[in-house]
Design a protein around this motif. Structure first.
Motif, PDB file in Angstrom:
ATOM      1  N   LEU A 159      20.408   4.116   0.873  1.00 19.74           N
ATOM      2  CA  LEU A 159      20.210   4.287  -0.562  1.00 19.74           C
ATOM      3  C   LEU A 159      20.947   5.533  -1.037  1.00 19.74           C
ATOM      4  CD1 LEU A 159      16.377   3.513  -0.764  1.00 19.74           C
ATOM      5  CD2 LEU A 159      18.281   1.942  -1.224  1.00 19.74           C
ATOM      6  N   TYR A 160      21.125   5.647  -2.358  1.00 20.04           N
ATOM      7  CA  TYR A 160      21.886   6.744  -2.947  1.00 20.04           C
ATOM      8  C   TYR A 160      21.085   7.354  -4.095  1.00 20.04           C
ATOM      9  CZ  TYR A 160      25.739   4.358  -0.549  1.00 20.04           C
ATOM     10  OH  TYR A 160      26.544   3.761   0.390  1.00 20.04           O
ATOM     11  N   ALA A 161      20.943   8.675  -4.086  1.00 18.55           N
ATOM     12  CA  ALA A 161      20.175   9.349  -5.130  1.00 18.55           C
ATOM     13  C   ALA A 161      20.768   9.113  -6.516  1.00 18.55           C
ATOM     14  CB  ALA A 161      20.085  10.849  -4.841  1.00 18.55           C
ATOM     15  N   ILE A 162      22.090   8.918  -6.584  1.00 22.95           N
ATOM     16  CA  ILE A 162      22.755   8.720  -7.872  1.00 22.95           C
ATOM     17  C   ILE A 162      22.270   7.457  -8.569  1.00 22.95           C
ATOM     18  CG2 ILE A 162      24.743   7.382  -7.039  1.00 22.95           C
ATOM     19  CD1 ILE A 162      24.915  10.334  -9.465  1.00 22.95           C
ATOM     20  N   ASP A 163      21.728   6.504  -7.809  1.00 16.88           N
ATOM     21  CA  ASP A 163      21.267   5.240  -8.375  1.00 16.88           C
ATOM     22  C   ASP A 163      19.867   5.320  -8.967  1.00 16.88           C
ATOM     23  OD1 ASP A 163      23.598   3.866  -7.775  1.00 16.88           O
ATOM     24  OD2 ASP A 163      22.871   3.210  -5.811  1.00 16.88           O
ATOM     25  N   TYR A 164      19.197   6.458  -8.803  1.00 21.30           N
ATOM     26  CA  TYR A 164      17.817   6.577  -9.284  1.00 21.30           C
ATOM     27  C   TYR A 164      17.750   7.610 -10.405  1.00 21.30           C
ATOM     28  CZ  TYR A 164      16.990   3.627  -5.374  1.00 21.30           C
ATOM     29  OH  TYR A 164      17.052   2.548  -4.532  1.00 21.30           O
ATOM     30  N   ASN A 165      17.746   7.077 -11.623  1.00 23.46           N
ATOM     31  CA  ASN A 165      17.806   7.901 -12.825  1.00 23.46           C
ATOM     32  C   ASN A 165      17.275   7.061 -13.979  1.00 23.46           C
ATOM     33  OD1 ASN A 165      18.508   9.738 -14.857  1.00 23.46           O
ATOM     34  ND2 ASN A 165      20.581   8.925 -15.001  1.00 23.46           N
ATOM     35  N   GLU A 166      16.490   7.650 -14.862  1.00 25.06           N
ATOM     36  CA  GLU A 166      15.870   6.891 -15.939  1.00 25.06           C
ATOM     37  C   GLU A 166      16.758   6.732 -17.171  1.00 25.06           C
ATOM     38  OE1 GLU A 166      12.098   8.702 -16.667  1.00 25.06           O
ATOM     39  OE2 GLU A 166      11.259   8.038 -14.746  1.00 25.06           O
TER      40      GLU A 166
END
Length: 230
Positions: A159-166
């Motif tokens: 997984l990638y942190a960049i993909d988790y954003n509101e």
């Protein structure tokens, strides 16, 4: 100790919850609110909470009871250990002890361990005392997300942190802010798809950062057409 089916799903639940907290932390750290001036401080709390839950999720994949430092005694039930018994008398591993438990149960060593520890101290000072003066809380959170959480979730679950954003326009504005700050981050396939027409404004006087991020983009199939500082 026998487990019921509810306990066996603990790791899946914690992973989903941790990623939700990560998305909230990314939102509060990288954006501003006119109505709520505490977004930067809140981002610290959320990012630390996200890391704690995500590490526990990985440990729980080995066995859900490994995330606890204190367990109910067998006298609480004659049959299976149930979730309600844990709620009543169990206690989970604390933030500061999680890296050692992670290593002992999975063999993984958390990257940037000192950053993890110092961020935990920052979280505690905000939550229990008062925010330390002259600290860029948003900046601390962003560094923590992409130096600690990002490599961890990528190693564990690809997984990638960049993909988790509101943010509804997730990658464009978030990445522009990260590039402006000179933050290195892992490039996801989904990220590349949304950046086809982005003209990166690479930070001046940071050629090493620009080269590294261009290499990461190229490895994911991204070809930059019109960089303003190429």
């Amino acid at each position: 100790m026998a487990l019921n089916s509810e306990l066996k799903r603990v790791s899946e639940h914690m992973l989903a919850l941790g990623l939700g907290a990560l998305a909230h932390a990314n939102w509060h750290a990288n954006y501003m609110s006119i109505e709520n001036s505490k977004w930067p401080e809140l981002s610290v709390l959320q990012a630390a909470h996200a890391a704690e839950i995500l590490i526990k999720a990985r440990i729980a994949e080995e066995h859900p009871l490994l995330i606890f430092e204190q367990l109910p005694r067998s006298k609480v039930t004659d049959n299976f250990l149930e979730m309600k018994h844990l709620f009543e008398s169990a206690r989970t591993i604390q933030y500061s002890e999680l890296p050692e438990r992670l290593w002992a149960t999975t063999g993984m060593k958390l990257e940037n361990l000192e950053k993890y520890k110092s961020f935990g101290r920052l979280r505690n000072s905000i939550q229990h005392f008062a925010p330390p003066p002259e600290i860029d809380f948003s900046g601390e959170t962003i560094n923590f997300i992409f130096e600690v959480i990002d490599p961890f979730i990528n190693t564990c679950w690809s997984l990638y942190a960049i993909d988790y954003n509101e943010d509804i326009d997730r990658h464009i504005y978030l990445i522009e802010g990260l590039v402006e700050r000179g933050i290195k981050f892992l490039i996801s396939p989904n990220c590349v798809k949304q950046l086809k027409h982005v003209d990166f404004d690479w930070p001046k006087n940071n050629r090493e950062y620009e080269q590294e991020m261009k290499k990461r983009l190229a490895l994911m199939g991204f070809i930059e057409q019109n960089s303003r500082h190429s």
